[in-house]
Motif scaffolding. Structure first.
Motif, PDB file in Angstrom:
ATOM      1  N   ASP A  34      -6.423  -5.593  -9.555  1.00 41.36           N
ATOM      2  CA  ASP A  34      -6.257  -6.980  -8.493  1.00 41.36           C
ATOM      3  C   ASP A  34      -6.028  -7.817  -9.933  1.00 41.36           C
ATOM      4  OD1 ASP A  34      -8.029  -7.098 -10.870  1.00 41.36           O
ATOM      5  OD2 ASP A  34      -9.606  -7.809  -9.769  1.00 41.36           O
ATOM      6  N   PHE A  65      -2.990  -1.877  -2.871  1.00 40.65           N
ATOM      7  CA  PHE A  65      -3.415  -0.528  -2.725  1.00 40.65           C
ATOM      8  C   PHE A  65      -2.848   0.712  -3.497  1.00 40.65           C
ATOM      9  CE2 PHE A  65      -5.025  -3.195   1.174  1.00 40.65           C
ATOM     10  CZ  PHE A  65      -5.675  -3.374  -0.031  1.00 40.65           C
ATOM     11  N   HIS A 110       0.577  -1.305  -0.092  1.00 40.01           N
ATOM     12  CA  HIS A 110       0.130   0.013  -0.219  1.00 40.01           C
ATOM     13  C   HIS A 110       0.578   1.058  -0.065  1.00 40.01           C
ATOM     14  CE1 HIS A 110       1.293   0.131   3.716  1.00 40.01           C
ATOM     15  NE2 HIS A 110       0.255  -0.335   4.642  1.00 40.01           N
ATOM     16  N   TYR A 139      -7.666  -0.245  -5.862  1.00 33.22           N
ATOM     17  CA  TYR A 139      -6.679  -1.618  -5.607  1.00 33.22           C
ATOM     18  C   TYR A 139      -6.860  -2.255  -7.026  1.00 33.22           C
ATOM     19  CZ  TYR A 139      -6.952  -6.531  -4.495  1.00 33.22           C
ATOM     20  OH  TYR A 139      -6.794  -7.668  -4.752  1.00 33.22           O
TER      21      TYR A 139
END
Length: 219
Positions: free
Chosen positions: A172, A178, A139, A170
């Motif tokens: 994926d 993040f 993050h 976010y």
């Protein structure tokens, strides 16, 4: 005095919506929103109810209390887990990615569609994703969310591209993370740090999500 005007402005800022974008959600004009926020007028009761339903906020809170950022983002106070029926009823069915999902991450062997489902009251046709925050997910600096907090993300669509700037999101894809969205002209990127970012494009659009809210269990 009603707090509806102050709360509309706070909702816009938290959700990254311009006055025009907010107006479009409820069939209003930018001038309507401006007059509400400047306390020169108040929306009709049916509009207030639409706003409360859309943002999942009790109408009494919307009218009587100056909402904080945490209250807008935090669903806990309004939708306790035990109130959700077993079959979910009319609640949205949201794939849930917990920390075990990321412990040995395999994007091919762990399709999102096969994940457990969270039933949650979200009044939207957009796709959502619930992710448990953990140390397994990189993050960016300033990502002030605690371990085990469940973060709800809305899939990025063309309709909300203009709301992404400086909002958390976010990714994926092969290497989930993040990040914070950055807009430069027509270019959109989700940025983790100086060395890692993903650029939004037609081929990768389905991998991009925008932070919608959080669920934090109070112990």
């Amino acid at each position: 005095m009603s707090q509806i005007g102050n709360n509309i402005k706070k909702l816009r800022n938290v959700k990254g919506l311009s006055q025009q974008a907010f107006a479009d959600l409820f069939g209003l004009t930018r001038g309507n929103i401006s007059s509400y926020e400047e306390l020169r007028a108040e929306p009709k009761i049916e509009i207030m109810l639409q706003i409360a339903k859309y943002f999942s906020i009790p109408i009494a809170e919307l009218l009587e209390k100056q909402l904080t950022v945490n209250e807008i983002l935090n669903f806990e106070d309004y939708f306790p887990v035990e109130s959700v029926s077993e079959d979910g009823g009319s609640f949205a069915k949201i794939p849930f990615l917990d920390r075990e999902y990321f412990r040995q991450y395999d994007p091919v062997g762990q399709p999102i569609e096969k994940r457990p489902i969270i039933h949650f009251p979200l009044d939207s046709n957009n796709k959502f994703l619930a992710v448990e925050n953990s140390s397994f997910i990189p993050h960016p600096v300033g990502f002030a969310f605690e371990e085990h907090m469940i973060l709800f993300f809305e899939q990025v669509t063309v309709d909300i591209l203009h709301t992404l700037g400086d909002h958390f999101g976010y990714f994926d894809g092969d290497t989930p993370f993040f990040g914070r969205y950055e807009l430069a002209g027509k270019d959109i990127a989700l940025v983790l740090n100086d060395w890692k970012k993903e650029v939004y494009g037609a081929e990768t659009a389905s991998h991009f999500w925008k932070l919608f809210g959080k669920f934090e269990r109070v112990m």
